[in-house]
Design a protein around this motif. Structure first.
Motif, PDB file in Angstrom:
ATOM      1  N   PHE A 119       5.098  13.511  45.098  1.00 15.71           N
ATOM      2  CA  PHE A 119       5.420  13.322  43.685  1.00 15.71           C
ATOM      3  C   PHE A 119       5.230  14.580  42.842  1.00 15.71           C
ATOM      4  O   PHE A 119       5.917  14.774  41.840  1.00 15.71           O
ATOM      5  CB  PHE A 119       4.582  12.180  43.098  1.00 15.71           C
ATOM      6  N   TRP A 120       4.253  15.429  43.213  1.00 13.58           N
ATOM      7  CA  TRP A 120       3.936  16.595  42.377  1.00 13.58           C
ATOM      8  C   TRP A 120       4.090  17.921  43.113  1.00 13.58           C
ATOM      9  O   TRP A 120       3.716  18.954  42.589  1.00 13.58           O
ATOM     10  CB  TRP A 120       2.505  16.467  41.829  1.00 13.58           C
ATOM     11  N   ARG A 121       4.574  17.854  44.343  1.00 15.06           N
ATOM     12  CA  ARG A 121       4.813  19.055  45.145  1.00 15.06           C
ATOM     13  C   ARG A 121       3.547  19.896  45.326  1.00 15.06           C
ATOM     14  O   ARG A 121       3.593  21.135  45.319  1.00 15.06           O
ATOM     15  CB  ARG A 121       5.921  19.910  44.515  1.00 15.06           C
ATOM     16  N   THR A 122       2.408  19.243  45.442  1.00 19.77           N
ATOM     17  CA  THR A 122       1.168  19.977  45.713  1.00 19.77           C
ATOM     18  C   THR A 122       1.152  20.419  47.175  1.00 19.77           C
ATOM     19  O   THR A 122       1.781  19.813  48.033  1.00 19.77           O
ATOM     20  CB  THR A 122      -0.064  19.107  45.426  1.00 19.77           C
ATOM     21  N   ARG A 123       0.398  21.448  47.422  1.00 17.65           N
ATOM     22  CA  ARG A 123       0.374  22.050  48.762  1.00 17.65           C
ATOM     23  C   ARG A 123      -0.548  21.260  49.688  1.00 17.65           C
ATOM     24  O   ARG A 123      -1.675  20.912  49.321  1.00 17.65           O
ATOM     25  CB  ARG A 123      -0.112  23.498  48.645  1.00 17.65           C
ATOM     26  N   LEU A 124      -0.059  20.974  50.902  1.00 20.79           N
ATOM     27  CA  LEU A 124      -0.899  20.358  51.924  1.00 20.79           C
ATOM     28  C   LEU A 124      -1.651  21.458  52.664  1.00 20.79           C
ATOM     29  O   LEU A 124      -1.071  22.476  53.037  1.00 20.79           O
ATOM     30  CB  LEU A 124      -0.059  19.542  52.910  1.00 20.79           C
ATOM     31  N   GLU A 125      -2.929  21.254  52.876  1.00 17.45           N
ATOM     32  CA  GLU A 125      -3.754  22.276  53.516  1.00 17.45           C
ATOM     33  C   GLU A 125      -3.400  22.421  54.996  1.00 17.45           C
ATOM     34  O   GLU A 125      -3.070  21.437  55.662  1.00 17.45           O
ATOM     35  CB  GLU A 125      -5.240  21.893  53.395  1.00 17.45           C
ATOM     36  N   PRO A 126      -3.483  23.649  55.536  1.00 13.08           N
ATOM     37  CA  PRO A 126      -3.284  23.839  56.984  1.00 13.08           C
ATOM     38  C   PRO A 126      -4.308  23.001  57.767  1.00 13.08           C
ATOM     39  O   PRO A 126      -5.479  22.925  57.405  1.00 13.08           O
ATOM     40  CB  PRO A 126      -3.546  25.345  57.182  1.00 13.08           C
ATOM     41  N   GLY A 127      -3.847  22.378  58.814  1.00 14.62           N
ATOM     42  CA  GLY A 127      -4.743  21.540  59.610  1.00 14.62           C
ATOM     43  C   GLY A 127      -4.866  20.113  59.119  1.00 14.62           C
ATOM     44  O   GLY A 127      -5.578  19.311  59.725  1.00 14.62           O
ATOM     45  N   PHE A 128      -4.179  19.780  58.000  1.00 14.30           N
ATOM     46  CA  PHE A 128      -4.281  18.427  57.465  1.00 14.30           C
ATOM     47  C   PHE A 128      -3.694  17.397  58.428  1.00 14.30           C
ATOM     48  O   PHE A 128      -4.132  16.249  58.469  1.00 14.30           O
ATOM     49  CB  PHE A 128      -3.575  18.344  56.114  1.00 14.30           C
ATOM     50  N   GLY A 129      -2.708  17.807  59.230  1.00 18.26           N
ATOM     51  CA  GLY A 129      -2.119  16.886  60.212  1.00 18.26           C
ATOM     52  C   GLY A 129      -3.150  16.379  61.198  1.00 18.26           C
ATOM     53  O   GLY A 129      -3.113  15.200  61.595  1.00 18.26           O
ATOM     54  N   ARG A 130      -4.094  17.244  61.588  1.00 11.74           N
ATOM     55  CA  ARG A 130      -5.147  16.818  62.522  1.00 11.74           C
ATOM     56  C   ARG A 130      -6.064  15.785  61.878  1.00 11.74           C
ATOM     57  O   ARG A 130      -6.535  14.854  62.535  1.00 11.74           O
ATOM     58  CB  ARG A 130      -5.952  18.035  62.990  1.00 11.74           C
ATOM     59  N   ILE A 131      -6.317  15.952  60.587  1.00 11.53           N
ATOM     60  CA  ILE A 131      -7.167  15.001  59.875  1.00 11.53           C
ATOM     61  C   ILE A 131      -6.464  13.641  59.768  1.00 11.53           C
ATOM     62  O   ILE A 131      -7.094  12.591  59.931  1.00 11.53           O
ATOM     63  CB  ILE A 131      -7.532  15.552  58.484  1.00 11.53           C
ATOM     64  N   ILE A 132      -5.149  13.656  59.502  1.00 12.77           N
ATOM     65  CA  ILE A 132      -4.389  12.401  59.459  1.00 12.77           C
ATOM     66  C   ILE A 132      -4.480  11.688  60.805  1.00 12.77           C
ATOM     67  O   ILE A 132      -4.727  10.472  60.878  1.00 12.77           O
ATOM     68  CB  ILE A 132      -2.913  12.683  59.100  1.00 12.77           C
TER      69      ILE A 132
END
Length: 332
Positions: A119-132
């Motif tokens: 919705f706000w085009r905020t940046r996803l942190e590197p490595g966030f996929g592993r946390i998901i």
């Protein structure tokens, strides 16, 4: 300097307010489950709880009523997000445990950055996929049962976590747009209580409806009301009043004030106390869950703490002041 000292003290006080809110919300899982299982209708329970909380906050709001009236519509998305979260979570408690409900609601930390990016085009942190991945492994283990089927209560609560994530994002943007703390605390309760009570009316969930004569007979309204409300156990009324005063009025005020100076990433860490305290209370009342479910809950908490640690290391915030999309703008 003196200014920095008082700024640090204020942040500490605001952090403690968020701790208070998290612990109060954590206490609701077991209590609300018991109230719902006693027979009080979900929509009536939520409507009465949040309208009572709004009524308690009304004198505080009337001091700045002109500004609060201005904020009437901007807080609407937040209230509807809380309403959705409460309906999904409370109906979910029919089929899942209070501990599972607490842990799965805590998954809002996964959905918050995803929805912020959408919705706000905020940046996803590197490595966030592993946390998901870690978080949803925890969810799977929490929902594990002998039939290897997803518990419908857990699925409803997962959608509740999405609604909570929207609430967090919209609150952060509301602060950035200058919405008053009084407005946030009052309207969050108002915009849940009114629609929930209307839903109770449509569904026939008001206690007075339970004893209304089928043909509209001549029973006096007063006696119908007294008899209908008498069907609800006293313990359920106590839960309703406690959650209204402590977990809605006080906790929403504490959250609205606390998030003024506490960064969203730090607030997210503090809110891990909600699923943790909710699960511990459930285990103390109903006994410890199977080991595989405990492991799942632990993995969810681990994912949450790793997410906070990664954000702190990178200096990221939960919501960045970028141009919003129309769908997510709480002031539109």
């Amino acid at each position: 300097s003196l200014q920095e000292f008082f700024s640090m003290r204020l942040t500490t006080v605001h952090s403690l307010l968020l701790v208070l809110a998290a612990l109060l919300w954590g206490s609701t899982f077991v209590m609300v489950q018991a109230a719902i299982q006693s027979g009080i209708p979900v929509s009536f329970f939520l409507g009465a709880r949040y309208l009572l909380a709004a009524l308690v906050l009304l004198p505080w709001v009337l001091r700045v009523r002109r500004d609060v009236l201005r904020d009437f519509l901007p807080v609407l998305p937040i209230g509807l997000a809380i309403l959705s979260a409460n309906l999904l979570q409370t109906y979910g408690l029919h089929w899942t445990t209070a501990a599972n409900s607490a842990f799965i609601t805590g998954l809002n930390f996964v959905f918050t950055p995803i929805l912020g990016w959408l919705f706000w085009r905020t940046r996803l942190e590197p490595g966030f996929g592993r946390i998901i991945l870690l978080a949803f492994v925890g969810f799977f283990l929490l929902s594990w049962n002998e039939g290897m089927r997803l518990n419908p209560g857990d699925v409803l609560t997962l959608f509740c976590a999405i609604a909570v994530a929207l609430q967090i994002l919209w609150i952060d943007r509301a602060h950035a747009r200058g919405v008053r703390v009084e407005s946030l605390a009052f309207y969050q309760n108002f915009w849940v209580g009114v629609p929930a009570m209307m839903l109770a009316l449509v569904l026939g969930d008001l206690p007075v409806n339970s004893l209304m004569p089928a043909g509209g007979g001549s029973v006096l309204l007063e006696s119908v009301a007294v008899s209908g409300f008498a069907l609800i156990p006293g313990e359920a009324w106590l839960v309703l009043v406690f959650t209204a005063l402590a977990c809605s009025a006080l906790a929403f005020w504490a959250q609205a004030v606390g998030q003024r100076s506490v960064a969203p990433a730090r607030a997210a860490l503090i809110f891990t106390l909600e699923p943790l305290s909710g699960a511990l209370l459930d285990y103390s009342v109903h006994g410890v869950a199977p080991v595989i479910n405990l492991v799942g809950g632990g993995i969810v908490l681990l994912a949450l703490v790793l997410d906070w640690w990664q954000r702190r290391r990178s200096g990221a915030t939960l919501v960045e002041p970028t141009a919003p999309l129309g769908a997510g703008d709480c002031s539109s």
